[in-house]
Write a protein that holds these residues in place. Structure first.
Motif, short mmCIF file in Angstrom:
data_model
loop_
_atom_site.label_atom_id
_atom_site.label_comp_id
_atom_site.label_asym_id
_atom_site.label_seq_id
_atom_site.Cartn_x
_atom_site.Cartn_y
_atom_site.Cartn_z
N MET A 1 -49.01 2.58 91.93
CA MET A 1 -50.19 3.19 91.34
C MET A 1 -50.05 3.06 89.82
SD MET A 1 -53.03 5.11 92.12
CE MET A 1 -52.75 6.23 93.50
N ILE A 2 -50.83 2.17 89.23
CA ILE A 2 -50.70 1.88 87.80
C ILE A 2 -51.80 2.53 86.97
CG2 ILE A 2 -49.43 -0.26 88.14
CD1 ILE A 2 -52.12 -1.75 87.68
N TYR A 3 -52.79 3.10 87.64
CA TYR A 3 -53.88 3.78 86.93
C TYR A 3 -54.43 4.85 87.84
CZ TYR A 3 -58.00 4.25 83.89
OH TYR A 3 -58.97 4.74 83.04
N ASN A 4 -54.52 6.07 87.33
CA ASN A 4 -55.03 7.19 88.13
C ASN A 4 -55.54 8.26 87.18
OD1 ASN A 4 -55.62 8.66 90.43
ND2 ASN A 4 -53.58 9.60 90.57
N LYS A 5 -56.83 8.19 86.84
CA LYS A 5 -57.39 9.06 85.82
C LYS A 5 -58.71 9.67 86.28
CE LYS A 5 -55.52 6.87 81.63
NZ LYS A 5 -55.88 6.33 80.29
N SER A 6 -59.01 10.81 85.68
CA SER A 6 -60.29 11.48 85.90
C SER A 6 -60.99 11.65 84.56
CB SER A 6 -60.07 12.84 86.56
OG SER A 6 -59.52 12.69 87.85
N LEU B 1 -60.46 16.93 87.69
CA LEU B 1 -59.01 16.76 87.80
C LEU B 1 -58.71 15.74 88.89
CD1 LEU B 1 -57.95 20.53 87.70
CD2 LEU B 1 -58.17 18.95 85.77
N ASN B 2 -57.54 15.13 88.82
CA ASN B 2 -57.16 14.15 89.84
C ASN B 2 -57.09 14.77 91.24
OD1 ASN B 2 -56.99 12.23 87.87
ND2 ASN B 2 -54.77 11.99 87.95
N SER B 3 -56.90 16.07 91.30
CA SER B 3 -56.79 16.75 92.59
C SER B 3 -58.14 17.14 93.18
CB SER B 3 -55.92 18.00 92.45
OG SER B 3 -56.45 18.86 91.46
N ASP B 4 -59.22 16.97 92.43
CA ASP B 4 -60.55 17.36 92.90
C ASP B 4 -61.06 16.37 93.95
OD1 ASP B 4 -60.58 19.56 91.25
OD2 ASP B 4 -61.64 18.53 89.63
N THR C 1 -56.09 15.91 100.87
CA THR C 1 -57.47 16.19 100.48
C THR C 1 -58.48 15.52 101.40
OG1 THR C 1 -57.68 14.28 98.98
CG2 THR C 1 -56.77 16.33 98.06
N MET C 2 -58.07 14.52 102.15
CA MET C 2 -59.01 13.75 102.96
C MET C 2 -59.37 14.48 104.24
SD MET C 2 -58.85 9.72 104.09
CE MET C 2 -59.00 9.21 102.36
N GLY C 3 -60.67 14.62 104.47
CA GLY C 3 -61.13 15.28 105.69
C GLY C 3 -62.59 15.68 105.57
N PHE C 4 -63.13 16.15 106.67
CA PHE C 4 -64.51 16.62 106.72
C PHE C 4 -64.55 18.12 106.42
CE2 PHE C 4 -64.26 12.84 109.32
CZ PHE C 4 -65.47 12.19 109.15
N ASN C 5 -65.73 18.60 106.04
CA ASN C 5 -65.96 20.02 105.78
C ASN C 5 -64.85 20.64 104.93
OD1 ASN C 5 -68.45 20.38 107.17
ND2 ASN C 5 -67.36 20.35 109.12
N ASN D 1 -59.95 12.91 97.33
CA ASN D 1 -59.77 12.50 95.95
C ASN D 1 -59.44 11.01 95.93
OD1 ASN D 1 -57.07 12.36 96.69
ND2 ASN D 1 -56.35 13.84 95.18
N ALA D 2 -59.42 10.42 94.73
CA ALA D 2 -59.20 8.98 94.62
C ALA D 2 -57.79 8.59 95.04
CB ALA D 2 -59.47 8.53 93.18
N THR D 3 -56.82 9.46 94.79
CA THR D 3 -55.43 9.14 95.13
C THR D 3 -55.25 8.94 96.62
OG1 THR D 3 -54.72 10.50 93.25
CG2 THR D 3 -53.04 9.89 94.86
#
Length: 420
Positions: A53-58, A71-74, A233-237, A285-287
């Motif tokens: 992972m060379i780039y991970n920004k919000s 935030l990256n965690s959003d 973070t991945m999931g429904f509802n 989230n993107a991560t």
């Protein structure tokens, strides 16, 4: 693949994997340009190259009038990326388990389709948008008459008759799911067998998955994929698992739900299905999404565990109906068949690359040639879905092109040093 097994994602510097960090940093200005021109209030960008992972920004904020930075965690509403990150992934798993045959008609696995005009449609046709299905049916419009909800469909409190949450203080009748599926099965087919992007096929695929797996698509994907991968973070509802402040809002829906859609799926049909459908409903989230895309890129392997058979990955990510001018794989989108045709990605994306975009302003893409994963998440539909600036300004493809430029520039600069 370049990365040896067993593999787990690591965080690294661009130059470690042959990427020029100065060129890569230009992503910042493109992302901020989109915010300044109000293409979206905020966004997340993640890039993986050769397993690092060379780039991970919000960037930006949850809303234009918000003081809460992204935030990256959003988490964002992934919209149609759900088609690959939940539905296609689940079909691949069931295929690997010998429970689905791509060339079999859907009525074999989903008996209610047997009495419809879709009885002979194959899973392969559904997944590649080659099934002659209508692109979309606005089911939600049938719930409104004279600017008011039709009696008996919704209630503002949850009870046994209205158990399914659609939005804040809005619950739908328990039987309305059957109404949607029945209407879908009764819908007309297009007159010609041609490529036509359709949500309907993936709504049906969720029903098929539930029938075959014996559990709903959200539970199935979480059990075999998200939890083992640690994709928290991945999931429904997401409101069932997270505080609302961690979820980026989408549209201020003034036409149907009459509220800010925040923590509930943006897509109206998916909302009426309780936030869980085959065509939309997934949040992340993107991560986490980048990690999942790298599993697809890495022949279905992660951490020494084979989540998908490598042959299945290759089959699903290749063009299926080339001679029908259909660029799609099975579930996965692909670059345009002709270089100058419009498409979701930059012109540098290789023909072997694959991914999907989302209506809310999202994109997830993987390229086996350069071993790159690119994820862009935004809420371009805030406050209104008519905002098309992200598309008009090619924000996502411009950022993706910058990644390729950073790879190419590094190679050129290194070649020049060696010549000296």
């Amino acid at each position: 693949m370049i990365t040896p097994m067993p593999f787990r994602l690591r965080f690294g510097y661009p130059e470690e994997v042959g990427v020029d960090s100065d060129v890569l940093s230009r992503i910042d200005s493109i992302a901020m340009k989109g915010i300044r021109m109000q293409a979206y209030p905020g966004c997340q960008v993640a890039v993986i190259k050769d397993g690092a992972m060379i780039y991970n920004k919000s960037f930006g904020h949850h809303r234009y009038d918000s003081v809460r930075p992204v935030l990256n965690s959003d988490m964002y509403d992934l919209a149609s990326i759900s088609k690959i990150a939940a539905t296609t992934a689940s079909v691949m798993r069931l295929k690997d388990e010998g429970k689905l045959d791509l060339n079999e008609s859907i009525s074999v696995y989903y008996p209610p389709a047997g009495n419809s005009n879709k009885a002979a449609v194959s899973l392969r046709q559904l997944l590649s948008h080659q099934a002659q299905l209508l692109p979309w049916i606005p089911f939600y419009r049938e719930t409104v008459e004279n600017n008011r909800f039709v009696n008996g469909i919704f209630n503002n409190q949850k009870n046994t008759s209205f158990p399914v949450r659609v939005a804040n203080n809005l619950y739908i009748n328990a039987n309305y799911r059957d109404t949607i599926v029945s209407s879908l099965l009764a819908s007309d087919l297009l007159t010609q067998s041609q490529y036509r992007y359709s949500d309907l096929g993936f709504i049906l695929l969720a029903e098929i998955i539930e029938e075959v797996a014996g559990t709903s698509i959200d539970a199935f994907a979480d059990e075999f994929l998200y939890r083992p991968l640690g994709l928290s973070t991945m999931g429904f509802n997401p409101l069932d698992r997270f505080d609302k402040d961690r979820i980026v809002p989408t549209e201020n829906d003034t036409r149907w739900r009459r509220q800010l859609v925040h923590g509930y799926v943006h897509d109206q049909t998916a909302a009426m299905l309780g936030g869980v459908s085959g065509h939309a409903g997934l949040f992340s989230n993107a991560t986490d999404l980048a990690i999942l895309m790298h599993v697809f890129l890495n022949d279905g392997n992660y951490g020494g565990v084979e989540f998908f058979d490598p042959e299945t990955i290759r089959e699903f990510t290749r063009v299926q109906y080339f001679f029908n001018e259909n660029r799609r794989g099975l579930g996965f989108d692909k670059p345009p068949l002709k270089r100058d045709d419009p498409g979701p990605v930059s012109s540098s994306a290789s023909p072997l690359s694959f991914g999907h975009s989302g209506f809310t302003g999202t994109l997830a893409w993987a390229d086996p040639i350069e071993n790159i994963v690119f994820v862009f998440l935004s809420n371009r539909v805030y406050p209104d879905a008519s905002n098309r600036k992200i598309i008009e300004e090619n924000i996502r493809s411009s950022i993706q092109q910058t990644i390729y430029d950073a790879v190419y520039y590094y190679r050129i600069s290194q070649a020049a040093v060696q010549q000296d």
